[in-house]
Enzyme design. Structure first.
Site: not given
Length: 498
Positions: A84, A140
């Protein structure tokens, strides 16, 4: 007298007609000069088990498939990194991990001078006259909440220090819902309580926020509206109705799974993961006989996400912005459901790097078109700059302008794309091959024309030396050392594995 009156009437008519023509030309000119809006939809952990990409026919994603039919699907799209943090950092900065040193989720964004000094995608549009708003997981989470805190956004929901709405804590049973203890806390799946509605959950609130922005008709134009959907990231909690779509006795194991598939894979592949994904599959899923249950949870979460996409896109279609809004939908990386003994992402294989990428660009994309050229999420930033006619930042973007392929799906210049996972670990994907090289020099090579599931590593076959040599030339020359960790990890004494 009659002739004189007639002449005056004709003159008045001509003046009115000329005025209307000038007004219409002005409107046409204004419309032509008007910058397109952007609807930017990110989905976490969505692999190619969609109707669009057909990675597995068990997936049910009619709303995503409908969106795909209205524009162009890049069927050979891949992430810049299969995690991510680095994936989203690359999307938002346009800088590949090997240039920035941002290789893993624990790497800092703010404490990385290469990333911190870049012009981020939301900042780029904000500085060029766009109203920029977002909700949900676009960056993120740790990068957004603890470091960037809404940088580049005029508005964010629920706030610039909290990208996700709070989790609703009403489930069908006590946690863990999977029915046994063990494994990371987020390795869980199961249904919400029966009174929970789609708009109650955190992703539902993000979708509802996006719908409201689009339907109230008061958005400042041009706008960049970002909506980040967290599911199907673990834990896979979904409404019961979505679990009901996938009866457990009809669940099949992944077609890409092959027992003993790791026999011809270099040992270096097992040293990449942020977590021991092989152990998680064995001890937390297979040994308690939960493999099909876990797949059911993933499919349920994907189906629920698909409905949320339908709500967001449906709101745009009903809004006054529909004809002048670019839609880009993307997933940040793939997801392994047991293939090569892995659960989650965290590898350089096709299952972890292949992503969904759909574009609907009014006046540019044609409905129902596809491109098989290898492309990357890194290409989103330069493509949006091109489609909006705004000059991109100098010497920053490393991706390519996909509007070239929107006009000609077979255009040259898109022979390979690159995925990075960790320092000096790379995968090069062409239309036919995947070439992987690890930091220790070990290699993998797969021929997708004859081996869709990457079961046969050809790297040691003499017949493929030329193929490897050609693809190896796409590996970066510069390998930026691993960047600074987020402060919380540094204080805990955590160190990346070499």
């Amino acid at each position: 007298m009659k002739e004189m009156k007639l002449s005056k009437l004709m003159l008045v008519a001509l003046v009115l007609l000329n005025t209307q023509c000038i007004t219409q030309k002005g409107k046409d000119s204004d419309q032509k000069d008007k910058k397109p809006n952007i609807l930017f939809i990110a989905i976490d952990d969505l692999n190619d088990w969609t109707g669009t990409l057909k990675g597995d026919l068990q997936g049910k994603t009619p709303h995503i498939d409908k969106l795909a039919s209205k524009g162009m699907v890049f069927t050979n799209a891949h992430c810049a990194a299969p995690a991510c943090g680095p994936s989203r950092a690359a999307v938002m900065s346009g800088i590949r991990p090997s240039t920035s040193g941002n290789y893993m989720n624990k790497n800092s964004f703010k404490r990385n001078p290469i990333l911190d000094n870049s012009l981020l995608l939301p900042e780029f549009f904000q500085q060029n006259g766009y109203y920029v708003a977002g909700s949900g997981k676009l960056f993120h989470g740790a990068h957004f909440n603890e470091e960037l805190q809404g940088r580049g956004f005029d508005d964010y929901a629920p706030s610039k220090t909290q990208d996700l709405f709070p989790w609703i804590d009403r489930f069908s049973s006590s946690r863990p819902l999977k029915g046994f203890s063990g494994g990371p806390p987020y390795h869980d799946w199961g249904p919400y309580a029966t009174d929970v509605k789609l708009e109650d959950i955190n992703d539902g609130k993000t979708a509802k926020w996006a719908q409201k922005q689009l339907l109230n008709g008061e958005l400042q134009e041009p706008f960049f509206l970002g909506a980040g959907i967290f599911q199907p990231h673990l834990p896979n909690y979904a409404l019961q109705e979505y679990f009901d779509k996938f009866p457990l006795d009809e669940i099949e194991l992944p077609k890409g799974y092959l027992e003993n598939d790791l026999e011809d894979v270099p040992e270096a592949s097992s040293k990449q993961a942020h977590i021991n994904a092989t152990r998680c599959l064995k001890l937390d899923i297979r040994e308690p006989k939960q493999w099909k249950h876990a797949i059911q949870g993933y499919l349920a979460a994907c189906a629920m996400t698909d409905d949320l996409i339908g709500r967001i896109v449906g709101a745009l279609e009903k809004s006054k912005y529909a004809e002048n809004t670019i839609i880009v939908l993307w997933s940040d990386h793939g997801f392994q459901l047991g293939e090569k003994e892995r659960w989650e992402k965290f590898s350089l294989w096709e299952r972890a790097t292949r992503v969904n990428m759909i574009w609907v660009a009014p006046g540019v994309t044609k409905p129902g078109t596809t491109s098989v050229k290898p492309v990357n999420l890194l290409d989103i930033y330069p493509t949006l700059a091109s489609l909006t006619g705004i000059k991109p930042p100098d010497n920053q973007l490393e991706g390519k302008d996909l509007s070239v392929l929107m006009k000609d799906p077979w255009a040259s210049g898109f022979e390979t794309t690159l995925t990075t996972f960790g320092f000096k670990n790379y995968a090069v994907r062409s239309e036919r091959y995947r070439y992987i090289v690890y930091a220790d020099g070990s290699e993998e090579l797969y021929d997708h024309q004859n081996d869709r599931w990457e079961w046969h590593n050809l790297a040691n076959k003499l017949d493929y030396v030329n193929v490897k040599n050609k693809l190896s030339r796409k590996i970066p020359i510069h390998h930026e050392p691993t960047g600074t960790l987020q402060l919380k990890w540094e204080l805990r004494g955590w160190k990346p594995k070499k």
